[in-house]
Design an enzyme around this catalytic site. Structure first.
Site, PDB file in Angstrom:
ATOM      1  CE  LYS A   1       2.918 -14.455  -1.614  1.00  0.00           C
ATOM      2  NZ  LYS A   1       2.235 -14.544  -2.856  1.00  0.00           N
TER       3      LYS A   1
ATOM      4  CG  ASN B   1       2.779  -7.891  12.221  1.00  0.00           C
ATOM      5  OD1 ASN B   1       3.761  -6.914  12.279  1.00  0.00           O
ATOM      6  ND2 ASN B   1       3.258  -9.061  11.922  1.00  0.00           N
ATOM      7  N   GLY B   2      -1.053  -6.020  12.811  1.00  0.00           N
ATOM      8  CA  GLY B   2      -2.475  -5.837  13.063  1.00  0.00           C
ATOM      9  C   GLY B   2      -2.868  -4.206  13.328  1.00  0.00           C
TER      10      GLY B   2
ATOM     11  CD1 TRP C   1       2.623  -2.913   3.082  1.00  0.00           C
ATOM     12  CD2 TRP C   1       0.785  -2.968   4.099  1.00  0.00           C
ATOM     13  NE1 TRP C   1       1.480  -2.738   2.012  1.00  0.00           N
ATOM     14  CE2 TRP C   1       0.515  -2.794   2.643  1.00  0.00           C
ATOM     15  CE3 TRP C   1      -0.402  -2.787   4.990  1.00  0.00           C
ATOM     16  CZ2 TRP C   1      -0.499  -2.528   1.999  1.00  0.00           C
ATOM     17  CZ3 TRP C   1      -1.496  -2.589   4.354  1.00  0.00           C
ATOM     18  CH2 TRP C   1      -1.731  -2.445   3.040  1.00  0.00           C
TER      19      TRP C   1
ATOM     20  CB  CYS D   1       3.700  -5.701   9.848  1.00  0.00           C
ATOM     21  SG  CYS D   1       2.802  -4.066   9.543  1.00  0.00           S
TER      22      CYS D   1
ATOM     23  CG  HIS E   1     -24.101  -4.750 -20.474  1.00  0.00           C
ATOM     24  ND1 HIS E   1     -25.650  -4.493 -20.905  1.00  0.00           N
ATOM     25  CD2 HIS E   1     -23.782  -5.975 -20.827  1.00  0.00           C
ATOM     26  CE1 HIS E   1     -25.948  -5.771 -21.678  1.00  0.00           C
ATOM     27  NE2 HIS E   1     -24.854  -6.397 -21.626  1.00  0.00           N
TER      28      HIS E   1
ATOM     29  CD  GLU F   1      -4.660 -14.286 -10.830  1.00  0.00           C
ATOM     30  OE1 GLU F   1      -5.335 -13.664 -10.431  1.00  0.00           O
ATOM     31  OE2 GLU F   1      -3.490 -14.474 -10.677  1.00  0.00           O
TER      32      GLU F   1
ATOM     33  CD  GLU G   1      -0.856  -8.786  -8.085  1.00  0.00           C
ATOM     34  OE1 GLU G   1      -0.747  -8.433  -6.915  1.00  0.00           O
ATOM     35  OE2 GLU G   1      -1.042  -9.808  -8.858  1.00  0.00           O
TER      36      GLU G   1
ATOM     37  NE  ARG H   1       4.667 -11.143   6.798  1.00  0.00           N
ATOM     38  CZ  ARG H   1       4.000 -12.008   7.528  1.00  0.00           C
ATOM     39  NH1 ARG H   1       3.941 -13.457   7.298  1.00  0.00           N
ATOM     40  NH2 ARG H   1       2.769 -11.647   8.013  1.00  0.00           N
TER      41      ARG H   1
ATOM     42  CE  LYS I   1      -1.019 -12.097 -10.169  1.00  0.00           C
ATOM     43  NZ  LYS I   1      -1.815 -12.998  -9.531  1.00  0.00           N
TER      44      LYS I   1
HETATM   45  C1  F6R Z   1      -2.584 -11.299  -5.971  1.00  0.00           C
HETATM   46  C2  F6R Z   1      -2.320 -11.433  -4.828  1.00  0.00           C
HETATM   47  C3  F6R Z   1      -3.652 -11.421  -4.004  1.00  0.00           C
HETATM   48  C4  F6R Z   1      -3.800 -12.484  -2.872  1.00  0.00           C
HETATM   49  C5  F6R Z   1      -4.825 -11.996  -1.642  1.00  0.00           C
HETATM   50  C6  F6R Z   1      -5.288 -13.381  -1.237  1.00  0.00           C
HETATM   51  O1  F6R Z   1      -1.548 -11.577  -6.853  1.00  0.00           O
HETATM   52  O2  F6R Z   1      -1.479 -12.154  -4.117  1.00  0.00           O
HETATM   53  O3  F6R Z   1      -4.713 -10.709  -4.377  1.00  0.00           O
HETATM   54  O4  F6R Z   1      -4.173 -13.614  -3.553  1.00  0.00           O
HETATM   55  O5  F6R Z   1      -4.240 -11.096  -1.079  1.00  0.00           O
HETATM   56  O6  F6R Z   1      -4.280 -13.735  -0.519  1.00  0.00           O
HETATM   57  P1  F6R Z   1      -4.287 -15.185   0.111  1.00  0.00           P
HETATM   58  O7  F6R Z   1      -4.448 -16.311  -0.893  1.00  0.00           O
HETATM   59  O8  F6R Z   1      -3.106 -15.534   0.893  1.00  0.00           O
HETATM   60  O9  F6R Z   1      -5.368 -15.363   0.981  1.00  0.00           O
END
Ligand code: F6R
Length: 613
Positions: free
Chosen positions: A608, A103-104, A77, A2, A509, A486, A493, A27, A490
């Site tokens: 984000k 937000n929250g 969001w 948000c 396993h 990772e 998502e 975001r 990627k």
């Molecule tokens: C994946 C991604 C998330 C962030 C995670 C932590 O592409 O962006 O997995 O890495 O939400 O976010 P930060 O680094 O902002 O604490």
């Protein structure tokens, strides 16, 4: 997640709110809305979907243009209640005179709502936020001013919030408060902005005040008062606005993600600039504010983070153990905060977060502080809550990361963690020549990434093989293990293709049962110790008919016979080997998602900055 954008001052309000909301779009959100005070009433517009839909709504409703004064806006969001106009913010008081954006999460919203309903309140939304609007209205009805009404209401709630509140009866006033969710005030020449992120107002304000948890700000056109929940006045020193947080541009690229992938050589160059001392074979990380003697007294390290940052943390822990011989472990931040972990006075907690606002990482940081650990942050966003609360750390200087899928932050995090490992190592057994070797390896990173980016055409072609799949596995061992995790993250998502990152040895396993000719395996197979074992694991995948896409080191003569496709990346030292491999994975995920026509910069359901737990 948000976003909040509010304004009070001498300019037409709605365009400023819309501009702020547009800058917060990255975001991630599913609906939006604004409210302005106008002639004793509130004008409110909300819509589902993108800000463009809100603009259409404003045009259709009419009456918003040309108004100067006070207003608040929000990108939502969804947490409580599905994304629809009813649940979008601002949420209003029953008389429609008080508007709240939030937000929250208000954790005790259910009991508060029940108590209000028992008194006859009727709720129009499913949100936790509406409870706050009703509580403030009750206090207003009892005769309290808006700032006092907000103060009293906030004392009743538990949970997290960044809020902005306006009241049609007090159009020269905006109230903002925060607890656990970032909120900033932008001080401009023609008015004051309130926002959850500095990018919302960067062109309108030269100074920024970061509200602290428990702060309640009363913003008037000509005055600003901040007090705490205990009603104690406090002074908060304004800081300069970071111009780098300005309006994001795609710079000719189709997506922010692609732009950010391509700017990684420059991002890493900025991360390492001025921080390596080749003659002394060490690093200089002033933000840690630690003397060699203090560094030498660290006996164990816990790295904590979420998502991509967590995977960078795995690579960092390996480097800390390899070069500094300090026992190191990585812990998912939500686990760390609730598990009552063992933290000793000689423990250093390294909190890794691109945004510096991730709720679980922030809570883990606070828990470690409470337990007496030395807390160090590795953040990208300057002035973010984790960076400020840790008080010491290393900024990535990667520049704003707008694409929801994290790319350059990962590379710069691994780079910073390696520089920390070097510095710590040099306070221990690591010799000057060994340190110098490591300096050289880190200095080579921008070029290493540049050369990997040259493989894009080849990777685009390979992406076609992956684009039709439903499931995929990514495997790796050693430093290739975090690369596998990772890469899978990627892919899933942004392409919505189901992908699992697994340790190459762990595959047999259980998950090996899923391998078949329609389940490709991406093997992270840079030539580092353990490589021959990974080759064995690739054989196991082939024996189950899985097509194998290998990411391997140039000059590796063994891999071609085993894999269906190979992306060759330049050779490099083991500790930085995840970097070129992850660049190849980023491009692979990007091109798969593009072929599948997905909205790459704003994938569904993702935010984000994850400011709720
Ligand atoms: C994946 C991604 C998330 C962030 C995670 C932590 O592409 O962006 O997995 O890495 O939400 O976010 P930060 O680094 O902002 O604490």
């Amino acid at each position: 997640m948000c976003g909040i954008a509010g304004f009070i001052g001498e300019r037409e309000t709605v365009p400023l709110l819309l501009q702020g909301l547009k800058r917060l779009e990255y975001r991630g959100y599913d609906s939006s809305g604004i409210a302005i005070a106008d002639d004793g009433a509130l004008r409110v517009a909300k819509s589902v979907g993108k800000i463009a839909a809100l603009e259409d709504k404003l045009a259709a409703l009419g009456g918003f243009a040309g108004k100067t004064g006070v207003g608040i806006g929000h990108t939502r969001w969804a947490t409580h209640g599905e994304p629809n106009e009813r649940n979008a913010h601002p949420q209003l008081s029953p008389d429609g005179l008080v508007a709240v954006v939030h937000n929250g999460i208000i954790e005790n919203h259910a009991s508060l709502r029940a108590a209000l309903e028992a008194k006859g309140h009727v709720f129009k939304s499913d949100t936790d936020t509406e409870v706050l609007a009703h509580l403030i209205a009750e206090e207003r009805d009892a005769g309290f001013s808006l700032p006092d009404a907000v103060l009293h209401a906030l004392r009743l709630v538990s949970g997290t919030y960044g809020i902005a509140v306006i009241d049609a009866r007090e159009p020269s006033l905006l109230v903002a408060a925060r607890k656990g969710s970032p909120l900033l005030l932008g001080l401009g020449t023609y008015g004051t902005f309130v926002a959850s992120d500095v990018s919302a107002f960067v062109s309108g304000a030269r100074k920024v005040i970061y509200l602290e948890d428990g702060d309640i700000a009363t913003v008037r056109r000509d005055r600003l008062d901040i007090r705490t929940l205990d009603d104690v006045r406090v002074a908060r020193t304004p800081a300069a606005v970071d111009p780098a947080a300005g309006a994001p541009e795609k710079g000719g690229y189709e997506h922010f993600m692609l732009k950010e992938i391509h700017e990684q050589p420059e991002a890493i160059a900025n991360t390492i600039r001025g921080r390596l001392l080749p003659l002394d074979g060490t690093a200089k990380l002033a933000g840690l504010q630690l003397e060699a003697r203090e560094l030498a007294s660290i006996e164990n390290i816990v790295l904590t983070a979420c998502g991509t940052s967590y995977y960078a943390g795995i690579a960092g822990a390996y480097a800390f153990e390899q070069f500094a011989l300090i026992p190191s472990r990585v812990e998912q931040a939500a686990e760390f905060r609730y598990r009552n972990p063992i933290v000793r006075p000689d423990t250093a907690l390294v909190a890794i977060s691109q945004s510096g606002e991730t709720a679980d990482t922030l809570a883990a940081t606070r828990e470690a502080k409470r337990k007496g650990a030395l807390v160090l942050s590795v953040c990208n966003v300057v002035g973010s809550t984790i960076a400020r609360e840790a008080g010491r750390g290393v900024y990535l200087h990667a520049g704003p990361e707008i694409g929801v899928a994290s790319t350059k932050a990962f590379l710069c995090q691994v780079t910073v963690l390696n520089m920390m490992a070097l510095l710590l190592g040099r306070t221990r057994q690591l010799s000057n020549p060994e340190g110098t070797e490591m300096v050289k390896a880190i200095e080579s990173l921008p070029e290493l990434v540049r050369r990997t980016l040259e493989k894009e055409d080849e990777i685009r072609r390979i992406a076609e093989r992956l684009a039709g799949a439903k499931d995929a596995f990514y495997i790796g061992r050693g430093y290739m293990y975090p690369a596998a995790l990772e890469g899978a993250l990627k892919l899933k998502e942004i392409s919505y293709l189901h992908a699992e990152g697994y340790h190459a040895a762990e595959l047999k396993h259980g998950p090996i049962a899923l391998l078949a000719e329609d389940v490709p395996v991406v093997a992270c197979a840079a030539k580092i110790p353990g490589h021959e074992k990974t080759l064995g694991n690739i054989q196991e995948c082939r024996a189950r008919k899985s097509p194998v896409i290998a990411i391997a080191t140039e000059g590796d003569g063994d891999i071609e016979a085993l894999a269906d496709e190979v992306v060759y990346v330049p050779p490099c030292a083991e500790n930085i080997s995840p970097i070129p491999v992850v660049v190849a994975e980023q491009l692979l995920a990007y091109h798969v998602a593009r072929l599948r026509g997905e909205p790459i910069d704003q994938p569904r359901n993702l935010a984000k900055s994850v400011t709720v737990e």
